[in-house]
Structures are given as C-alpha cells and as structure tokens.
Write a protein that holds these residues in place. Sequence first.
Motif, short mmCIF file in Angstrom:
data_model
loop_
_atom_site.label_atom_id
_atom_site.label_comp_id
_atom_site.label_asym_id
_atom_site.label_seq_id
_atom_site.Cartn_x
_atom_site.Cartn_y
_atom_site.Cartn_z
N TRP A 31 46.06 24.56 7.78
CA TRP A 31 47.24 25.11 8.30
C TRP A 31 47.54 24.77 9.50
O TRP A 31 48.47 24.62 10.32
CB TRP A 31 47.11 26.77 7.93
N GLN A 32 46.25 25.07 10.45
CA GLN A 32 46.50 24.61 11.84
C GLN A 32 47.07 23.13 12.06
O GLN A 32 47.70 23.08 13.07
CB GLN A 32 44.98 24.74 12.50
N SER A 33 46.39 22.18 11.34
CA SER A 33 46.87 20.96 11.48
C SER A 33 48.57 20.86 11.26
O SER A 33 49.12 20.01 12.05
CB SER A 33 46.18 20.03 10.52
N ARG A 34 48.66 21.46 10.20
CA ARG A 34 50.35 21.40 9.90
C ARG A 34 51.14 21.69 11.03
O ARG A 34 52.31 21.40 11.57
CB ARG A 34 50.53 22.09 8.57
N ILE A 35 50.65 22.93 11.57
CA ILE A 35 51.30 23.57 12.59
C ILE A 35 51.53 22.70 13.69
O ILE A 35 52.52 22.91 14.45
CB ILE A 35 50.89 25.26 13.06
N ALA A 36 50.14 22.19 14.18
CA ALA A 36 50.01 21.49 15.31
C ALA A 36 51.26 20.45 15.46
O ALA A 36 51.78 20.03 16.11
CB ALA A 36 48.97 21.00 15.71
N TYR A 37 51.32 19.67 14.07
CA TYR A 37 52.01 18.49 14.14
C TYR A 37 53.49 18.60 14.02
O TYR A 37 54.32 18.26 14.36
CB TYR A 37 51.56 17.74 12.61
N TYR A 38 53.86 19.92 13.35
CA TYR A 38 55.04 20.40 13.34
C TYR A 38 55.58 20.50 14.68
O TYR A 38 56.83 20.03 15.02
CB TYR A 38 55.37 21.67 12.51
N HIS A 39 54.99 21.27 15.79
CA HIS A 39 55.38 21.47 17.06
C HIS A 39 55.39 20.21 17.83
O HIS A 39 56.13 20.08 18.77
CB HIS A 39 54.45 22.47 17.71
N LEU A 59 42.10 13.60 14.12
CA LEU A 59 40.87 13.02 13.72
C LEU A 59 39.90 13.90 12.77
O LEU A 59 39.74 15.04 13.00
CB LEU A 59 39.88 12.88 14.96
N PHE A 60 40.00 13.51 11.52
CA PHE A 60 39.79 14.45 10.36
C PHE A 60 38.12 14.01 9.89
O PHE A 60 37.92 13.03 9.79
CB PHE A 60 40.35 14.53 9.34
N ASN A 61 37.36 15.05 10.25
CA ASN A 61 35.88 14.71 9.49
C ASN A 61 35.51 15.53 8.22
O ASN A 61 35.88 16.82 8.28
CB ASN A 61 34.75 15.01 10.67
N SER A 62 34.97 15.02 7.38
CA SER A 62 34.51 15.62 6.30
C SER A 62 32.90 15.06 5.73
O SER A 62 32.60 13.94 6.47
CB SER A 62 35.33 15.18 4.93
N PRO A 63 32.31 15.74 5.17
CA PRO A 63 30.83 15.43 4.97
C PRO A 63 30.61 13.97 4.38
O PRO A 63 29.83 13.38 4.83
CB PRO A 63 30.21 16.44 4.05
N SER A 64 31.60 13.56 3.56
CA SER A 64 31.40 12.05 3.02
C SER A 64 32.53 11.15 3.24
O SER A 64 32.83 10.26 2.90
CB SER A 64 31.81 12.31 1.38
N ALA A 65 33.32 11.53 4.56
CA ALA A 65 34.49 10.75 5.03
C ALA A 65 35.49 10.52 3.81
O ALA A 65 36.16 9.50 3.96
CB ALA A 65 33.64 9.60 5.59
N ALA A 66 35.63 11.65 3.12
CA ALA A 66 36.87 11.48 1.93
C ALA A 66 37.93 12.04 2.71
O ALA A 66 38.02 12.94 3.37
CB ALA A 66 36.19 12.47 0.82
N PRO A 67 39.07 11.28 2.33
CA PRO A 67 40.25 11.76 2.63
C PRO A 67 40.83 12.88 2.11
O PRO A 67 40.01 13.39 0.98
CB PRO A 67 41.30 10.69 2.39
N ASP A 68 41.80 13.67 2.70
CA ASP A 68 42.38 15.00 2.10
C ASP A 68 43.76 14.81 1.70
O ASP A 68 44.23 13.85 1.97
CB ASP A 68 42.11 16.22 2.99
N LYS A 69 44.27 15.99 1.35
CA LYS A 69 45.78 15.83 0.91
C LYS A 69 46.87 15.70 2.19
O LYS A 69 48.08 15.47 1.73
CB LYS A 69 46.13 16.93 0.02
N LEU A 70 46.23 15.96 3.46
CA LEU A 70 47.22 16.05 4.42
C LEU A 70 47.58 14.29 5.00
O LEU A 70 48.32 14.08 5.85
CB LEU A 70 46.62 16.71 5.43
N MET A 71 46.73 13.65 4.53
CA MET A 71 46.85 12.06 4.95
C MET A 71 47.99 11.67 4.75
O MET A 71 48.37 10.63 5.52
CB MET A 71 45.71 11.21 4.13
#
Length: 97
Positions: A31-39, A59-71
Amino acid sequence: PHAEAAPQRCPPTRKPYHVVMTAATGIYQEWQSRIAYYHYLKQKKAGGPCSDIGGFTRLFNSPSAAPDKLMDEIPTLVVKQLGHGSCDECDHGFIVM
C-alpha cells in the motif's frame, strides 16, 4: 501527418534527482509503495519535462529475492533480504535491508 513538437530545452542549472524507496514484503508495504509511486507520478507530471524529479526505483527486499505482484506496476529492483543480527551479511537492526 502531424508535426512532432521540438523537444523542450531544459535549463543548464537543472539537477534531476532519482527517488529510491525501500520496501519489504507485506500488505502495508505494498500500500505504501503504491501511494508513494502515485504521488511521484503526479508531481513529475505537474513539473513538466524539465522538472528536477528524475526516475523512481522501489528497492524491494524479500527473504528469497523473489519478485512480487508490484513489479509490473512500479519500477523495482529486487534484492535478497539480509539476515538478522550483526554479522557481515546481516541487517544490523535495519529491517528493510
């Protein structure tokens, strides 16, 4: 055919900057990422082609460096999340690293 407008010349004093946002997994972070990118997009558009607002990277970090749906929505660089603690490859208490 329509003639293309000549590119606008920006002033030589222009110093564009690149926005980098750190993010981790989770609904709140999404949610925070979407709002920041929108503005960011809103302000970049308002500033015109010679705005000092440059690019945007999440800069997105995840335990396995897996992409997410916001990519597909937000320019993103995926990195592997650091381990917890104070080792050379640990987060030293900065959980978004």
